[in-house]
Design an enzyme around this catalytic site. Structure first.
Site, PDB file in Angstrom:
ATOM      1  N   SER A 170       0.830  -1.200   0.000  1.00 58.39           N
ATOM      2  CA  SER A 170       0.000   0.000   0.000  1.00 58.39           C
ATOM      3  C   SER A 170       0.874   1.263   0.000  1.00 58.39           C
ATOM      4  O   SER A 170       1.689   1.439  -0.902  1.00 58.39           O
ATOM      5  CB  SER A 170      -0.962  -0.028   1.191  1.00 58.39           C
ATOM      6  OG  SER A 170      -1.910   1.004   1.110  1.00 58.39           O
ATOM      7  N   ASP A 235     -10.095  -4.319  -5.076  1.00 57.11           N
ATOM      8  CA  ASP A 235      -9.515  -3.357  -4.132  1.00 57.11           C
ATOM      9  C   ASP A 235     -10.372  -2.094  -4.102  1.00 57.11           C
ATOM     10  O   ASP A 235     -10.538  -1.417  -5.117  1.00 57.11           O
ATOM     11  CB  ASP A 235      -8.081  -3.021  -4.555  1.00 57.11           C
ATOM     12  CG  ASP A 235      -7.295  -2.291  -3.479  1.00 57.11           C
ATOM     13  OD1 ASP A 235      -7.879  -1.415  -2.805  1.00 57.11           O
ATOM     14  OD2 ASP A 235      -6.097  -2.579  -3.321  1.00 57.11           O
ATOM     15  N   HIS A 264      -8.456  -4.548  -0.472  1.00 55.33           N
ATOM     16  CA  HIS A 264      -7.184  -3.888  -0.176  1.00 55.33           C
ATOM     17  C   HIS A 264      -6.470  -4.515   1.012  1.00 55.33           C
ATOM     18  O   HIS A 264      -5.237  -4.539   1.044  1.00 55.33           O
ATOM     19  CB  HIS A 264      -7.429  -2.402   0.102  1.00 55.33           C
ATOM     20  CG  HIS A 264      -6.166  -1.593   0.186  1.00 55.33           C
ATOM     21  ND1 HIS A 264      -5.355  -1.376  -0.911  1.00 55.33           N
ATOM     22  CD2 HIS A 264      -5.563  -0.961   1.237  1.00 55.33           C
ATOM     23  CE1 HIS A 264      -4.316  -0.635  -0.543  1.00 55.33           C
ATOM     24  NE2 HIS A 264      -4.412  -0.383   0.750  1.00 55.33           N
TER      25      HIS A 264
END
Length: 288
Positions: A170, A235, A264
């Site tokens: 991320s 996501d 995610h």
């Protein structure tokens, strides 16, 4: 990475701020610290104390495999570092840059589980303003933080670049891409990566503006190491299209892992996540 309100998006469009302000709005959600580091009288040894929120899942013996210390960045902050000895015969060490809403305490159990399953040691660190690290989170500090971690990994433990796998998750893909674009390593793994801050806020953005933040899309082509990209197709935070766009710009892409149905924050819960990592680390890297 949190969503911006309509008024904030309008403000960004009409009065574009500096990249640092975009970064702060989009990216940084440091949790209340889930651990403390206590230094002994000699000033050279640090002891990790986890809070209940860290959700430690292992015995004290596994905890003894974790070494923590503080190091200083080029911007003057002191950041917490963690070296997890998961395997005595590990060839590779993951330099792991975690997500935006966790700290080392919360990640420690995951690191032990991951490293032991793919036969890698793991070195990680907390960004400025996270956990026991001083300062405030910012884009510039992200880059200084990973530089300090890279130096500590190489000098304190004597690990050569060809034995380091740079792993970013991320927001952690931002410092990871920046470092990998400047230094060659064994490989790079990008887990749920973003192309840039503006492209997250404005999905139709086609180019990088001067006030954009986290421009992974403009740096990834400079990476000369093999790159594995992992992204969930559902996501909800960083759209799957970001992973695809970065894959298309890689100099040395390997077969990506598109996790069907994953969001995610749950990619690692799917069986193919560990399977792909094992295959990459134990088989493919040998032949690259």
């Amino acid at each position: 990475m949190n969503n911006l309100s309509f008024s904030e998006l309008c403000c960004l469009f009409c009065c574009p701020p500096c990249p640092g302000k975009i970064a702060s709005k989009l990216a940084f959600l440091p949790p209340d610290p889930t651990y403390t580091l206590i230094c002994d009288e000699s000033g050279s040894r640090w002891t990790l104390h986890l809070s209940e929120r860290a959700d430690w899942q292992y015995s004290s013996r596994e905890k003894d495999a974790i070494e923590c210390f503080m190091t200083r960045t080029s911007r003057g902050n002191r950041i917490a570092c963690m070296f997890v000895r998961c395997s005595p015969n590990a060839k590779y060490t993951l330099l792991f840059s975690h997500g935006n809403a966790v700290d080392l305490g919360q990640m420690s159990s995951f690191y032990i589980g991951l490293g032991s399953r793919i036969n890698c040691n793991i070195f990680s660190y907390d960004y400025s303003g996270y956990g026991s690290s001083s300062g405030k989170p910012s884009e510039k500090n992200l880059y200084a933080d990973i530089d300090a971690a890279w130096i500590a990994l190489r000098t304190r433990y004597g690990i050569r670049p060809e034995h380091v796998i740079i792993y970013g998750q991320s927001i952690g893909t931002v410092p990871s891409v920046d470092l990998a674009a400047r230094y060659e390593s064994a490989a790079v793994i990008l887990h749920s990566p973003l192309t840039s801050g503006m492209r997250v806020a404005f999905p139709d953005t086609k180019k990088t503006y001067c006030f954009d933040a986290f421009p992974n899309i403009d740096k990834i082509s400079k990476i000369t190491s093999p790159v594995l990209i992992i992204h969930g197709t559902e996501d909800e935070v960083i759209d799957f299209s970001h992973g695809l766009a970065l894959f298309e710009r890689c100099q040395r892409p390997v077969e990506p892992l598109w996790v069907e149905g994953a969001g995610h924050n749950d990619v690692e819960l799917y069986g193919q996540y560990l399977e792909r990592l094992k295959q990459f680390v134990t088989q493919e890297l040998v032949n690259l």
